[in-house]
Design an enzyme around this catalytic site. Structure first.
Site, mmCIF file in Angstrom:
data_model
loop_
_atom_site.group_PDB
_atom_site.id
_atom_site.type_symbol
_atom_site.label_atom_id
_atom_site.label_comp_id
_atom_site.label_asym_id
_atom_site.label_seq_id
_atom_site.Cartn_x
_atom_site.Cartn_y
_atom_site.Cartn_z
ATOM 1 N N SER A 166 44.206 41.498 -2.167
ATOM 2 C CA SER A 166 44.536 42.786 -2.768
ATOM 3 C C SER A 166 44.392 42.660 -4.277
ATOM 4 O O SER A 166 44.652 41.592 -4.846
ATOM 5 C CB SER A 166 45.968 43.204 -2.423
ATOM 6 O OG SER A 166 46.368 44.330 -3.190
ATOM 7 N N TYR A 179 54.873 41.558 -2.904
ATOM 8 C CA TYR A 179 53.549 41.715 -2.316
ATOM 9 C C TYR A 179 52.484 41.142 -3.250
ATOM 10 O O TYR A 179 51.575 40.428 -2.817
ATOM 11 C CB TYR A 179 53.286 43.191 -2.037
ATOM 12 C CG TYR A 179 51.923 43.486 -1.471
ATOM 13 C CD1 TYR A 179 51.619 43.202 -0.142
ATOM 14 C CD2 TYR A 179 50.928 44.073 -2.257
ATOM 15 C CE1 TYR A 179 50.374 43.479 0.388
ATOM 16 C CE2 TYR A 179 49.679 44.358 -1.735
ATOM 17 C CZ TYR A 179 49.403 44.059 -0.419
ATOM 18 O OH TYR A 179 48.154 44.332 0.097
#
Length: 280
Positions: A166, A179
């Site tokens: 990501s 995250y």
């Protein structure tokens, strides 16, 4: 705003032009004439499901994993795949999934590690259970599965690992501290493992999406709050995975312009932080 990808969408994308010599499927299957086998995690929806459809369209044999049994079965039917519904956080499940894949086809030629969860909000308010789930699912489960699969690939002298990362793991994103940390660890792990695998015939790719139109945001507890950049469809990420596999790419950003802020972050972090404080 998020939705699961349509089952027919990934089958309509164009196939990259191939030059002379063996095609990627032939190389990864060792020229045996049989379709190569891919294990795809997180395949019940979103990016994982789109990857499954793309690989199926390219003639791959698939073993799919996901936590949503009903959705996973639906994707498996559409892609003519074997499926192994399971939570990758269950102790020892990575060994069972690897053995299942080997029993189904005799080899694992590709692993697309797409399973992941998120949580949105200030770090100080993050429940301990959510912190543990994000680290377990996005980082530790991926590492454990890769550790099971790689020895088989090295023994057969071929294969590829594709880690779905990501942009949050490259530049950090406000409200997604854990995250971001997990995906940053996946990024660095991929770099280090790639060096270890040099000369074995096994490659490693890191696919770095930005905002993707999937159920991810609904499940993390907060909708995507911005009008720009607009979310890309998961089929775009599936295309990038196929490019990584078919061309042996180490790293691909989706969309490609995300490489620019990543470079600014690496080359001039102070400048990046000032810009992020204004625009981020």
């Amino acid at each position: 705003m998020s939705h699961a990808p349509r089952g027919d969408a990934a089958n309509t994308v164009s196939t990259p032009m191939r030059g002379p010599g063996p095609c990627p499927s032939q190389k990864l299957s060792g020229g045996s004439g049989r379709p190569p086998t891919a294990v795809v995690t997180g395949a019940s929806s979103g990016i994982g499901a789109a990857v499954a459809h793309r690989l199926s369209a390219e003639g791959w044999r698939l073993v799919l994993n996901g936590r949503d049994t009903a959705r996973l079965r639906d994707v498996a039917v559409r892609t003519r795949a074997s499926h192994f519904p399971a939570d990758l956080n269950v102790p020892g499940i990575e060994q069972r999934l690897t053995r299942f894949a080997l029993d189904q086809s005799g080899s694992v030629d590709l692993l697309v590690a797409g399973a992941g969860v998120g949580w949105a909000g200030d770090f100080v308010n993050m429940p301990p259970s959510a912190l543990t789930e994000v680290i377990e699912t996005d980082l530790l489960a991926t590492l454990r599965l890769v550790q099971q699969v790689v020895p088989h690939m090295v023994e057969q002298g071929r294969g590829r690992i594709v880690l779905i990362g990501s942009v949050a793991g490259v530049v950090g994103v406000r409200g997604e501290a854990v995250y971001s940390a997990a995906k940053a660890a996946v990024n660095t792990f991929g770099d280090a493992l790639r060096y270890e695998l040099r000369g074995t015939g096994v490659g490693l790719s890191h696919v770095v999406p930005g905002v993707v139109d999937t159920p991810f945001f609904e499940r993390r507890g907060a909708a995507y709050p911005r009008s720009r950049p607009r979310p890309v469809p998961p089929e775009r990420v599936a295309d990038a995975v196929w490019t990584a596999v078919s061309r042996g790419k180490d790293e691909i950003y989706v969309p490609g312009w995300l490489r620019l802020p990543a470079r600014v972050h690496g080359a001039a972090p102070a400048v990046f932080r000032r810009l992020a404080s204004v625009f981020g």
